[in-house]
Design a protein around this motif. Structure first.
Motif, mmCIF file in Angstrom:
data_model
loop_
_atom_site.group_PDB
_atom_site.id
_atom_site.type_symbol
_atom_site.label_atom_id
_atom_site.label_comp_id
_atom_site.label_asym_id
_atom_site.label_seq_id
_atom_site.Cartn_x
_atom_site.Cartn_y
_atom_site.Cartn_z
ATOM 1 N N TRP A 49 -4.472 -18.260 120.344
ATOM 2 C CA TRP A 49 -4.069 -17.995 119.743
ATOM 3 C C TRP A 49 -2.674 -17.565 119.095
ATOM 4 O O TRP A 49 -1.691 -17.793 117.988
ATOM 5 C CB TRP A 49 -5.275 -16.537 119.257
ATOM 6 C CG TRP A 49 -3.959 -15.820 118.290
ATOM 7 C CD1 TRP A 49 -4.191 -15.509 116.644
ATOM 8 C CD2 TRP A 49 -3.512 -14.453 118.316
ATOM 9 N NE1 TRP A 49 -3.091 -14.745 115.510
ATOM 10 C CE2 TRP A 49 -2.949 -13.845 116.647
ATOM 11 C CE3 TRP A 49 -3.164 -13.631 119.381
ATOM 12 C CZ2 TRP A 49 -2.513 -12.718 116.855
ATOM 13 C CZ3 TRP A 49 -1.942 -12.571 119.181
ATOM 14 C CH2 TRP A 49 -1.687 -12.270 118.042
ATOM 15 N N ILE A 50 -2.620 -17.417 120.666
ATOM 16 C CA ILE A 50 -0.669 -16.591 120.227
ATOM 17 C C ILE A 50 0.433 -17.556 120.432
ATOM 18 O O ILE A 50 1.060 -17.556 119.706
ATOM 19 C CB ILE A 50 -0.527 -15.925 121.923
ATOM 20 C CG1 ILE A 50 -0.927 -14.434 121.798
ATOM 21 C CG2 ILE A 50 0.844 -16.005 122.261
ATOM 22 C CD1 ILE A 50 -0.915 -13.661 123.238
ATOM 23 N N ASP A 77 4.430 -22.918 126.750
ATOM 24 C CA ASP A 77 5.536 -22.794 126.323
ATOM 25 C C ASP A 77 5.496 -21.293 125.722
ATOM 26 O O ASP A 77 7.147 -20.644 125.153
ATOM 27 C CB ASP A 77 4.486 -23.224 124.773
ATOM 28 C CG ASP A 77 5.370 -24.962 124.524
ATOM 29 O OD1 ASP A 77 5.708 -25.290 125.219
ATOM 30 O OD2 ASP A 77 3.522 -25.520 124.402
ATOM 31 N N ILE A 78 5.129 -20.405 125.862
ATOM 32 C CA ILE A 78 4.735 -19.498 124.853
ATOM 33 C C ILE A 78 6.058 -18.171 125.423
ATOM 34 O O ILE A 78 6.898 -18.205 125.358
ATOM 35 C CB ILE A 78 3.649 -18.493 124.913
ATOM 36 C CG1 ILE A 78 2.154 -19.125 123.888
ATOM 37 C CG2 ILE A 78 3.547 -17.073 124.965
ATOM 38 C CD1 ILE A 78 0.958 -18.275 124.350
ATOM 39 N N LEU A 79 5.500 -18.597 127.232
ATOM 40 C CA LEU A 79 6.621 -18.141 128.086
ATOM 41 C C LEU A 79 8.245 -18.541 128.044
ATOM 42 O O LEU A 79 9.039 -17.314 127.426
ATOM 43 C CB LEU A 79 6.421 -17.657 129.181
ATOM 44 C CG LEU A 79 5.344 -17.396 129.947
ATOM 45 C CD1 LEU A 79 5.005 -17.751 131.429
ATOM 46 C CD2 LEU A 79 5.355 -16.298 130.029
ATOM 47 N N LEU A 115 2.379 -7.727 119.658
ATOM 48 C CA LEU A 115 1.221 -9.225 119.239
ATOM 49 C C LEU A 115 -0.450 -8.583 120.073
ATOM 50 O O LEU A 115 -1.220 -9.251 120.060
ATOM 51 C CB LEU A 115 1.075 -10.766 120.498
ATOM 52 C CG LEU A 115 3.145 -11.599 119.796
ATOM 53 C CD1 LEU A 115 3.193 -12.449 121.358
ATOM 54 C CD2 LEU A 115 1.997 -12.204 119.076
ATOM 55 N N LYS A 116 0.018 -7.523 121.547
ATOM 56 C CA LYS A 116 -1.082 -7.539 121.854
ATOM 57 C C LYS A 116 -1.977 -6.702 120.809
ATOM 58 O O LYS A 116 -3.027 -6.651 121.236
ATOM 59 C CB LYS A 116 -1.112 -6.122 122.866
ATOM 60 C CG LYS A 116 -1.713 -5.713 123.765
ATOM 61 C CD LYS A 116 -0.823 -5.136 124.650
ATOM 62 C CE LYS A 116 -0.483 -5.909 125.650
ATOM 63 N NZ LYS A 116 -0.374 -4.898 127.159
ATOM 64 N N ALA A 117 -1.220 -5.346 120.056
ATOM 65 C CA ALA A 117 -2.000 -5.404 118.861
ATOM 66 C C ALA A 117 -2.613 -5.127 118.155
ATOM 67 O O ALA A 117 -3.988 -5.405 117.878
ATOM 68 C CB ALA A 117 -0.594 -4.204 118.690
ATOM 69 N N LYS A 118 -2.126 -6.802 117.592
ATOM 70 C CA LYS A 118 -2.694 -7.767 116.483
ATOM 71 C C LYS A 118 -3.738 -8.284 117.333
ATOM 72 O O LYS A 118 -4.900 -8.812 116.380
ATOM 73 C CB LYS A 118 -1.957 -9.128 116.179
ATOM 74 C CG LYS A 118 -1.047 -8.398 115.131
ATOM 75 C CD LYS A 118 0.926 -9.586 115.060
ATOM 76 C CE LYS A 118 1.152 -9.577 113.572
ATOM 77 N NZ LYS A 118 2.460 -8.104 113.980
ATOM 78 N N TRP A 119 -3.951 -8.760 118.627
ATOM 79 C CA TRP A 119 -4.756 -9.304 119.027
ATOM 80 C C TRP A 119 -6.036 -8.260 119.129
ATOM 81 O O TRP A 119 -7.349 -8.641 118.907
ATOM 82 C CB TRP A 119 -4.613 -9.853 120.566
ATOM 83 C CG TRP A 119 -6.169 -10.239 121.363
ATOM 84 C CD1 TRP A 119 -6.182 -9.789 122.417
ATOM 85 C CD2 TRP A 119 -6.557 -11.207 121.088
ATOM 86 N NE1 TRP A 119 -7.090 -10.346 123.068
ATOM 87 C CE2 TRP A 119 -7.165 -11.886 121.978
ATOM 88 C CE3 TRP A 119 -6.528 -12.667 119.671
ATOM 89 C CZ2 TRP A 119 -8.327 -13.033 122.134
ATOM 90 C CZ3 TRP A 119 -7.593 -13.439 120.114
ATOM 91 C CH2 TRP A 119 -7.903 -13.686 121.104
ATOM 92 N N GLN A 120 -6.107 -7.075 119.190
ATOM 93 C CA GLN A 120 -7.366 -6.545 119.309
ATOM 94 C C GLN A 120 -7.751 -6.005 118.020
ATOM 95 O O GLN A 120 -9.242 -6.082 118.361
ATOM 96 C CB GLN A 120 -6.327 -5.246 119.766
ATOM 97 C CG GLN A 120 -6.022 -4.714 121.366
ATOM 98 C CD GLN A 120 -6.251 -4.981 122.006
ATOM 99 O OE1 GLN A 120 -7.587 -4.836 122.267
ATOM 100 N NE2 GLN A 120 -5.860 -5.990 122.968
ATOM 101 N N ASP A 121 -7.354 -6.566 116.360
ATOM 102 C CA ASP A 121 -7.819 -6.637 115.782
ATOM 103 C C ASP A 121 -8.737 -7.920 115.181
ATOM 104 O O ASP A 121 -9.801 -8.515 114.854
ATOM 105 C CB ASP A 121 -7.422 -6.213 115.060
ATOM 106 C CG ASP A 121 -6.538 -5.214 114.477
ATOM 107 O OD1 ASP A 121 -6.204 -3.695 114.819
ATOM 108 O OD2 ASP A 121 -5.102 -4.676 113.919
#
Length: 302
Positions: A96-97, A143-145, A165-171
């Motif tokens: 997802w990221i 790639d993300i890093l 990103l962390k907040a979006k992932w929680q949803d």
């Protein structure tokens, strides 16, 4: 990169190039700012290396000064501990990221024209990190890093982006409807689901990536659903897909037919296509026809 006795620098971003320029001017008195100016990134990096080489040749800078500069720049980067929550064992999260960040690179040129980069710090990440298609989680994590470390966002901006990103992932993570529906060890369903998503013509979902295997098709289906930020649209697509799959299985059960996977050479496939065309049959009908005829011959021979 090494030329002669002098180590040369490679700056992947303007941020890195600017750091090296400031570091050189701050630590080597003989360094000249006018010798470091350039109209493009490539030209500025070239000027930087020429000045560094000149200083080393004149014994105004140590031969390993490029190594020192690289070490100093790495010390300014966001510590790796901030990225530990992106666990490569969590395939869904990494996919997802990767897809989410990659989607911004597609919009980068248009956003640059609109002067939106300062308003959206995601656009400061390196677009080069997503220039290659990937087929595994490990490469996507790299790639993300690289998107963070090789981009224009400074350490604080990177930290803020990670928190976002962390907040979006929680949803996203707690919606497991698609996860629960996809069956274990059923590549036929995974391939069908991927094909179904590609055939949506009205308000299609953004494609995650083009998978090259059935396992990747399952992952791509999940990522495509996760990428949608419209909760109602996402739920509707999943509901319709589940119903279409149930109808497909019912029709197959009613006809007494089941899907089978067989391997054949390209030459055999071409011959099979030609036979089916001559008989005005579908491929599966042609195979059944050939099998029945061969079985009849077997009975008659006996």
């Amino acid at each position: 990169m090494i030329k002669g006795d002098t180590e040369f620098l490679e700056a992947r971003s303007e941020r890195e190039c600017a750091f090296y320029t400031d570091y050189l001017l701050s630590n080597i008195r003989s360094a000249s700012l006018k010798n470091l100016r350039g109209n493009t990134h490539a030209e500025r990096v070239k000027k930087l290396n020429e000045e560094l080489d000149n200083l080393v040749q004149r014994n105004r800078a140590p031969k390993n000064f490029a190594t020192q500069m690289r070490s100093a720049f790495r010390a300014t980067q966001l510590p790796s501990s901030y990225f530990r929550w992106i666990d490569k064992k969590d395939e869904r999260l990494c996919n997802w990221i990767w897809c989410y960040l990659k989607s911004y690179t597609k919009k980068r040129e248009a956003n640059q024209e609109q002067g939106a980069i300062q308003k959206n710090t995601y656009l400061l990440l390196s677009e080069k990190a997503f220039s290659t298609e990937r087929d595994n989680v490990s490469d996507r994590l790299v790639d993300i890093l690289n998107a963070f470390y090789d981009g224009e966002a400074d350490a604080q901006q990177q930290q803020d982006l990670l928190e976002d990103l962390k907040a979006k992932w929680q949803d996203i993570r707690f919606n497991e409807t698609i996860i629960q529906w996809l069956e274990d060890n059923n590549p036929t369903q995974w391939a069908w689901a991927w094909s179904y998503l590609q055939n949506i013509t009205q308000r299609p979902l953004e494609q995650a990536w083009i998978p090259t295997s059935n396992t990747e098709k399952k992952a791509a289906v999940i990522a495509t659903i996760d990428l949608s930020d419209n909760v109602d649209r996402k739920a509707l697509v999943i509901d319709k897909m589940k119903k279409a799959w149930s109808q497909k299985k019912f029709r197959e059960k009613s006809s007494g037919k089941k899907p089978y996977s067989i391997s054949m050479t390209l030459n055999t496939k071409q011959k099979l296509n030609a036979l089916a065309e001559e008989k005005n049959m579908k491929i599966n009908e042609m195979i059944e026809y050939l099998v029945r005829n061969e079985y009849k011959k077997r009975d008659s021979d006996e």
